[in-house]
Design a protein around this motif. Structure first.
Motif, PDB file in Angstrom:
ATOM      1  N   PHE A  26      50.713  27.781  50.534  1.00  0.00           N
ATOM      2  CA  PHE A  26      50.287  28.706  51.566  1.00  0.00           C
ATOM      3  C   PHE A  26      49.013  28.161  52.215  1.00  0.00           C
ATOM      4  O   PHE A  26      48.413  27.208  51.724  1.00  0.00           O
ATOM      5  CB  PHE A  26      50.058  30.124  51.017  1.00  0.00           C
ATOM      6  N   THR A  27      48.605  28.772  53.318  1.00  0.00           N
ATOM      7  CA  THR A  27      47.447  28.288  54.074  1.00  0.00           C
ATOM      8  C   THR A  27      46.172  28.806  53.421  1.00  0.00           C
ATOM      9  O   THR A  27      45.623  29.846  53.793  1.00  0.00           O
ATOM     10  CB  THR A  27      47.531  28.733  55.538  1.00  0.00           C
ATOM     11  N   PHE A  28      45.715  28.070  52.437  1.00  0.00           N
ATOM     12  CA  PHE A  28      44.613  28.494  51.569  1.00  0.00           C
ATOM     13  C   PHE A  28      43.388  28.918  52.365  1.00  0.00           C
ATOM     14  O   PHE A  28      42.759  29.930  52.054  1.00  0.00           O
ATOM     15  CB  PHE A  28      44.268  27.344  50.624  1.00  0.00           C
ATOM     16  N   GLU A  29      43.044  28.167  53.388  1.00  0.00           N
ATOM     17  CA  GLU A  29      41.793  28.402  54.105  1.00  0.00           C
ATOM     18  C   GLU A  29      41.791  29.737  54.847  1.00  0.00           C
ATOM     19  O   GLU A  29      40.733  30.173  55.300  1.00  0.00           O
ATOM     20  CB  GLU A  29      41.552  27.275  55.104  1.00  0.00           C
ATOM     21  N   ARG A  30      42.906  30.395  54.956  1.00  0.00           N
ATOM     22  CA  ARG A  30      42.979  31.682  55.646  1.00  0.00           C
ATOM     23  C   ARG A  30      43.003  32.873  54.688  1.00  0.00           C
ATOM     24  O   ARG A  30      43.091  34.014  55.124  1.00  0.00           O
ATOM     25  CB  ARG A  30      44.202  31.729  56.558  1.00  0.00           C
ATOM     26  N   TYR A  31      42.922  32.594  53.402  1.00  0.00           N
ATOM     27  CA  TYR A  31      43.004  33.633  52.394  1.00  0.00           C
ATOM     28  C   TYR A  31      41.654  33.858  51.717  1.00  0.00           C
ATOM     29  O   TYR A  31      40.980  32.893  51.326  1.00  0.00           O
ATOM     30  CB  TYR A  31      44.028  33.275  51.322  1.00  0.00           C
ATOM     31  N   ASP A  89      32.248  38.515  27.775  1.00  0.00           N
ATOM     32  CA  ASP A  89      32.948  37.811  28.856  1.00  0.00           C
ATOM     33  C   ASP A  89      34.310  37.287  28.404  1.00  0.00           C
ATOM     34  O   ASP A  89      35.075  36.768  29.217  1.00  0.00           O
ATOM     35  CB  ASP A  89      32.107  36.639  29.363  1.00  0.00           C
ATOM     36  N   THR A  90      34.612  37.409  27.125  1.00  0.00           N
ATOM     37  CA  THR A  90      35.895  36.959  26.609  1.00  0.00           C
ATOM     38  C   THR A  90      37.039  37.722  27.262  1.00  0.00           C
ATOM     39  O   THR A  90      37.059  38.956  27.256  1.00  0.00           O
ATOM     40  CB  THR A  90      35.947  37.152  25.082  1.00  0.00           C
ATOM     41  N   ALA A  91      37.969  36.981  27.860  1.00  0.00           N
ATOM     42  CA  ALA A  91      39.083  37.587  28.592  1.00  0.00           C
ATOM     43  C   ALA A  91      39.994  36.477  29.105  1.00  0.00           C
ATOM     44  O   ALA A  91      39.646  35.293  29.049  1.00  0.00           O
ATOM     45  CB  ALA A  91      38.568  38.413  29.773  1.00  0.00           C
ATOM     46  N   VAL A  92      41.137  36.901  29.615  1.00  0.00           N
ATOM     47  CA  VAL A  92      41.962  36.001  30.423  1.00  0.00           C
ATOM     48  C   VAL A  92      41.482  36.139  31.866  1.00  0.00           C
ATOM     49  O   VAL A  92      41.382  37.264  32.373  1.00  0.00           O
ATOM     50  CB  VAL A  92      43.448  36.337  30.303  1.00  0.00           C
ATOM     51  N   TYR A  93      41.192  35.022  32.491  1.00  0.00           N
ATOM     52  CA  TYR A  93      40.699  35.002  33.863  1.00  0.00           C
ATOM     53  C   TYR A  93      41.814  34.584  34.814  1.00  0.00           C
ATOM     54  O   TYR A  93      42.496  33.578  34.576  1.00  0.00           O
ATOM     55  CB  TYR A  93      39.508  34.051  33.979  1.00  0.00           C
ATOM     56  N   TYR A  94      41.966  35.364  35.881  1.00  0.00           N
ATOM     57  CA  TYR A  94      43.025  35.142  36.854  1.00  0.00           C
ATOM     58  C   TYR A  94      42.434  34.918  38.245  1.00  0.00           C
ATOM     59  O   TYR A  94      41.491  35.617  38.639  1.00  0.00           O
ATOM     60  CB  TYR A  94      43.928  36.367  36.953  1.00  0.00           C
ATOM     61  N   CYS A  95      43.015  34.008  38.998  1.00  0.00           N
ATOM     62  CA  CYS A  95      42.645  33.941  40.401  1.00  0.00           C
ATOM     63  C   CYS A  95      43.697  34.655  41.237  1.00  0.00           C
ATOM     64  O   CYS A  95      44.856  34.808  40.818  1.00  0.00           O
ATOM     65  CB  CYS A  95      42.429  32.514  40.877  1.00  0.00           C
ATOM     66  N   TYR A  96      43.274  35.107  42.399  1.00  0.00           N
ATOM     67  CA  TYR A  96      44.078  35.975  43.258  1.00  0.00           C
ATOM     68  C   TYR A  96      43.776  35.615  44.699  1.00  0.00           C
ATOM     69  O   TYR A  96      42.613  35.467  45.080  1.00  0.00           O
ATOM     70  CB  TYR A  96      43.711  37.424  42.969  1.00  0.00           C
ATOM     71  N   ALA A  97      44.831  35.454  45.498  1.00  0.00           N
ATOM     72  CA  ALA A  97      44.692  35.142  46.913  1.00  0.00           C
ATOM     73  C   ALA A  97      45.220  36.300  47.743  1.00  0.00           C
ATOM     74  O   ALA A  97      46.274  36.854  47.428  1.00  0.00           O
ATOM     75  CB  ALA A  97      45.474  33.874  47.235  1.00  0.00           C
ATOM     76  N   ARG A  99      45.590  37.831  51.938  1.00  0.00           N
ATOM     77  CA  ARG A  99      45.373  37.820  53.382  1.00  0.00           C
ATOM     78  C   ARG A  99      46.079  39.045  53.932  1.00  0.00           C
ATOM     79  O   ARG A  99      47.298  39.178  53.765  1.00  0.00           O
ATOM     80  CB  ARG A  99      45.928  36.550  54.017  1.00  0.00           C
ATOM     81  N   ASN A 100      45.340  39.933  54.498  1.00  0.00           N
ATOM     82  CA  ASN A 100      45.898  41.194  54.994  1.00  0.00           C
ATOM     83  C   ASN A 100      47.067  40.940  55.948  1.00  0.00           C
ATOM     84  O   ASN A 100      46.957  40.187  56.910  1.00  0.00           O
ATOM     85  CB  ASN A 100      44.824  42.016  55.686  1.00  0.00           C
ATOM     86  N   GLY A 101      48.187  41.574  55.621  1.00  0.00           N
ATOM     87  CA  GLY A 101      49.370  41.444  56.456  1.00  0.00           C
ATOM     88  C   GLY A 101      50.252  40.261  56.121  1.00  0.00           C
ATOM     89  O   GLY A 101      51.360  40.145  56.659  1.00  0.00           O
ATOM     90  N   TYR A 102      49.773  39.403  55.232  1.00  0.00           N
ATOM     91  CA  TYR A 102      50.533  38.190  54.913  1.00  0.00           C
ATOM     92  C   TYR A 102      50.910  38.099  53.438  1.00  0.00           C
ATOM     93  O   TYR A 102      51.730  37.273  53.062  1.00  0.00           O
ATOM     94  CB  TYR A 102      49.741  36.943  55.315  1.00  0.00           C
ATOM     95  N   GLY A 103      50.296  38.909  52.614  1.00  0.00           N
ATOM     96  CA  GLY A 103      50.686  38.911  51.217  1.00  0.00           C
ATOM     97  C   GLY A 103      49.566  38.505  50.285  1.00  0.00           C
ATOM     98  O   GLY A 103      48.454  38.183  50.705  1.00  0.00           O
ATOM     99  N   SER A 104      49.870  38.549  48.998  1.00  0.00           N
ATOM    100  CA  SER A 104      48.901  38.205  47.974  1.00  0.00           C
ATOM    101  C   SER A 104      49.607  37.506  46.825  1.00  0.00           C
ATOM    102  O   SER A 104      50.815  37.694  46.608  1.00  0.00           O
ATOM    103  CB  SER A 104      48.179  39.460  47.479  1.00  0.00           C
ATOM    104  N   TYR A 105      48.827  36.717  46.077  1.00  0.00           N
ATOM    105  CA  TYR A 105      49.400  35.905  45.004  1.00  0.00           C
ATOM    106  C   TYR A 105      48.459  35.878  43.810  1.00  0.00           C
ATOM    107  O   TYR A 105      47.237  35.905  43.975  1.00  0.00           O
ATOM    108  CB  TYR A 105      49.627  34.471  45.485  1.00  0.00           C
TER     109      TYR A 105
END
Length: 116
Positions: A26-31, A89-97, A99-105
């Motif tokens: 996906f177009t990373f720079e827009r998210y 701080d112990t946890a599973v860390y997740y990244c999330y992307a 962009r309004n109107g285009y979706g999330s991951y």
């Protein structure tokens, strides 16, 4: 679409880790990008956010002053520098992307364990 986190592990209290999240498909720079974490038995918690161009960041009160989110749009990667780590701080860390109107991951997560 893929978000692949790396950099987690076991660290002693007071130590540091840098998490990376490599994006593709996906177009990373827009998210806008976020880091979340989830500890056992707890709800997923928003840790840090960064806008698409990287001009603005926000942090949870629990990590303010210790964690730094950044991104390299040329490398399609977002980072989370974690300093002065605490056992809580112990946890599973997740990244999330998002962009309004285009979706999330979501990424698959990386385990961070802070223990002596």
């Amino acid at each position: 679409v893929q978000l692949v986190e790396s950099g987690g592990g076991l660290v002693q209290p007071g130590g540091s880790l840098r998490l990376s999240c490599a994006a593709s498909g996906f177009t990373f720079e827009r998210y806008a990008m976020r880091w979340y974490r989830q500890a056992p038995g707890k709800e997923r918690e928003l840790v840090a956010t960064i806008t698409s161009a990287g001009g603005s960041t926000n942090y949870a009160d629990s990590v303010q002053g210790r964690f730094t989110i950044s991104r390299d749009n040329a490398k399609n990667t977002v980072y989370l520098q974690m300093n002065s780590l605490k056992p809580e701080d112990t946890a599973v860390y997740y990244c999330y992307a998002n962009r309004n109107g285009y979706g999330s991951y979501w990424g698959q997560g990386t385990q961070v364990t802070v223990s002596s």
